[in-house]
Motif scaffolding. Structure first.
Motif, short mmCIF file in Angstrom:
data_model
loop_
_atom_site.label_atom_id
_atom_site.label_comp_id
_atom_site.label_asym_id
_atom_site.label_seq_id
_atom_site.Cartn_x
_atom_site.Cartn_y
_atom_site.Cartn_z
N ASP A 67 89.57 -50.68 -17.50
CA ASP A 67 89.73 -51.64 -18.57
C ASP A 67 88.82 -51.29 -19.74
O ASP A 67 88.10 -50.29 -19.72
N LEU A 68 88.87 -52.12 -20.79
CA LEU A 68 88.10 -51.81 -22.00
C LEU A 68 86.60 -51.80 -21.72
O LEU A 68 85.88 -50.92 -22.23
N LEU A 319 82.77 -58.51 -25.12
CA LEU A 319 83.71 -57.65 -25.83
C LEU A 319 84.12 -58.20 -27.18
O LEU A 319 84.81 -57.50 -27.94
N TYR A 324 81.84 -53.75 -30.18
CA TYR A 324 82.73 -53.44 -29.08
C TYR A 324 84.19 -53.60 -29.47
O TYR A 324 85.04 -52.80 -29.07
N SER A 325 84.51 -54.63 -30.22
CA SER A 325 85.91 -54.86 -30.60
C SER A 325 86.45 -53.74 -31.46
O SER A 325 87.65 -53.44 -31.42
N ARG A 328 88.27 -50.95 -29.51
CA ARG A 328 89.46 -51.23 -28.71
C ARG A 328 90.59 -50.26 -29.02
O ARG A 328 91.22 -49.69 -28.11
N ASP A 329 90.89 -50.05 -30.30
CA ASP A 329 92.00 -49.17 -30.66
C ASP A 329 91.71 -47.72 -30.31
O ASP A 329 92.64 -46.93 -30.08
N MET A 332 91.44 -47.86 -26.10
CA MET A 332 92.62 -48.42 -25.44
C MET A 332 93.81 -48.29 -26.38
O MET A 332 94.20 -49.26 -27.05
N ARG A 337 97.44 -49.77 -23.38
CA ARG A 337 97.19 -51.20 -23.26
C ARG A 337 98.42 -51.92 -22.75
O ARG A 337 98.35 -52.95 -22.09
#
Length: 485
Positions: A67-68, A319, A324-325, A328-329, A332, A337
């Motif tokens: 996971d992330l 997250l 951290y956000s 995401r791209d 993930m 995703r």
């Protein structure tokens, strides 16, 4: 010109840029708290100093899967190992242990001082309530202060915690550890773990100080002859009788002696107390110290330790933080995703022509920033694949991404030794080498009518030897095809 082999081709990566196997070895020695701690430290570092060069870290995190949160942690641990933050954590923890040892020594000496202050040298009778105030007065005030601060804010003990962190940084003496202490505080405050850790520190130190006072008191009472009295000007003697017996109720349940009313009244006189009264007062003082001093600290320290261990299992990353956000791209991709994960194809024309899907098969030839003065590629055997020329960031990233999924068994990288071996080129060579079973650098001959600079060629040899990369001055086509010369 005959091939010149500097070192075995299996040693792909040198000490200068680190080894992926060594990194995996270091990560296995980290606790879950250490991993999240380093992840927070990397985030704070990027917030203050800007984004790090993380293309390889992102690529390895995507390859690792999960996971992330797992990918963010994997990325941060790779960056921490590369930039020396992992080693700085070890030095910081060593400094923290040294700082804790200094605080423990201070607690032992303070407890011994309390015992000497309470009993004195034995030349004068001991005022029992003055002695009791010296032994337990400050402890009870600090205990009430901790309880009040815990109920209102939950962070009482921050001054002692700041002292410990300050001493830890001083003992560590590492500039790379600047973000470790703030990262630890941020991580613990997220689950309000700081109150339990600081509580364990505070109660543990007080417990040690009171235990030291108890041991020193036993030594003094065993080797010196003390008389015990109480004195008053405005209070009634019955007040001391009732107070003494009330304080001795709980210690009596544990077997400690308590002087009776006659002994208490006799101790208020100016004449020395009887021998039996001495022993009763000594037992009473020891019992009061144990019951109202050591036992509360012991219970609270055990409670803080239990809550610390139980809450550590729920410790995780937030997250939603911007640091951290934003990943995401990158870590993930939308296809992953959504759960789309195509199986590896039987062959990848750009990388290898092997039929199987083994982790390391086939042979690959690639050129690094070659100009158009020389024909490329050379005539290759059917089992060797041409990966083209890496002359842009996009082509490098595309090849590295493919090698991370389909590593070749043998990789030859053609370099033009007329160019200087700059840091970026050497870093790329090491990164490519990590993705292959064995790697050899092909130092091309100069085009017709030109000559190689001997000093620059020597720089190439020295740099490649430092990286542990094998190199050859002639085309390693036989090695690529058959695995030997």
């Amino acid at each position: 010109m005959p091939a010149r082999i500097a070192k075995p081709a299996g040693r792909c990566v040198g000490y200068a840029l680190g080894s992926f196997d060594q990194w995996k070895l270091g990560v296995t020695g980290l606790t879950d708290l250490d991993k999240r701690w380093l992840t927070e430290a990397v985030r704070l570092r990027e917030e203050h100093a800007g984004a790090l060069e993380d293309q390889e870290a992102n690529r390895r995190a995507r390859q690792q899967g999960g996971d992330l949160a797992a990918r963010i942690e994997h990325r941060a641990l790779w960056l921490a190992e590369r930039d020396g933050l992992r080693a700085a954590l070890g030095r910081w923890k060593a400094g923290a242990r040294l700082a804790l040892l200094a605080l423990l020594l201070l607690a032992v000496l303070s407890g011994a001082g309390l015992a000497f202050a309470g009993l004195g040298d034995g030349q004068r009778p001991v005022n029992v309530f003055w002695a009791l105030g010296s032994l337990l007065g400050l402890n009870l005030l600090m205990l009430l202060s901790w309880a009040l601060g815990f109920a209102l804010a939950g962070d009482h003990g921050a001054s002692l915690g700041r002292l410990w962190l300050w001493l830890s940084e001083k003992f560590a003496r590492d500039a790379k550890a600047a973000h470790l202490a703030p990262a630890l505080l941020v991580l613990l405050q997220r689950q309000r773990l700081n109150r339990w850790l600081l509580g364990l520190l505070v109660h543990g130190l007080w417990l040690l100080a009171l235990a030291s006072a108890l041991v020193v008191m036993l030594m003094l009472l065993a080797t010196r002859r003390y008389g015990f009295v109480w004195e008053t000007t405005i209070l009634d003697p019955d007040t001391f009788v009732g107070l003494t017996q009330a304080l001795g109720t709980l210690p009596a349940l544990l077997g400690f002696s308590v002087p009776d009313a006659a002994m208490i009244r006799a101790s208020g006189a100016s004449q020395p107390a009887l021998e039996l009264a001495r022993q009763s007062w000594a037992g009473w003082m020891l019992g009061v110290l144990v019951v109202y001093g050591l036992l509360p600290r012991l219970v609270l320290a055990a409670l803080c330790l239990w809550r610390w261990h139980s809450a550590r299992r729920r410790l995780g990353l937030d997250l939603n933080l911007p640091g951290y956000s934003a990943l995401r791209d990158v870590l993930m991709p939308s296809s992953e995703r959504l759960g789309v994960n195509d199986p590896a194809p039987q062959a990848l024309p750009e990388i290898t022509r092997s039929e199987g899907d083994a982790p390391a098969e086939g042979a690959l030839l690639v050129g690094l920033e070659l100009d158009d003065q020389r024909p490329w590629p050379p005539a290759l055997p059917a089992s060797v694949t041409n990966a083209g020329i890496l002359d842009s960031r996009e082509s490098r990233n595309r090849l590295l991404e493919q090698l991370s999924r389909f590593p070749p068994a043998r990789l030859a990288i053609a370099c033009d030794p007329r160019r200087s071996p700059d840091r970026g080129s050497l870093a790329l060579l090491a990164e490519l080498a990590r993705s292959a079973g064995a790697t050899r650098i092909w130092l091309l001959q100069a085009p017709p009518g030109q000559a190689l600079d001997a000093d620059r060629l020597g720089d190439w040899h020295q740099a490649l030897e430092q990286l542990g990369l094998a190199y050859a001055d002639s085309a390693p086509l036989n090695w690529l095809e058959h695995g030997h010369d």
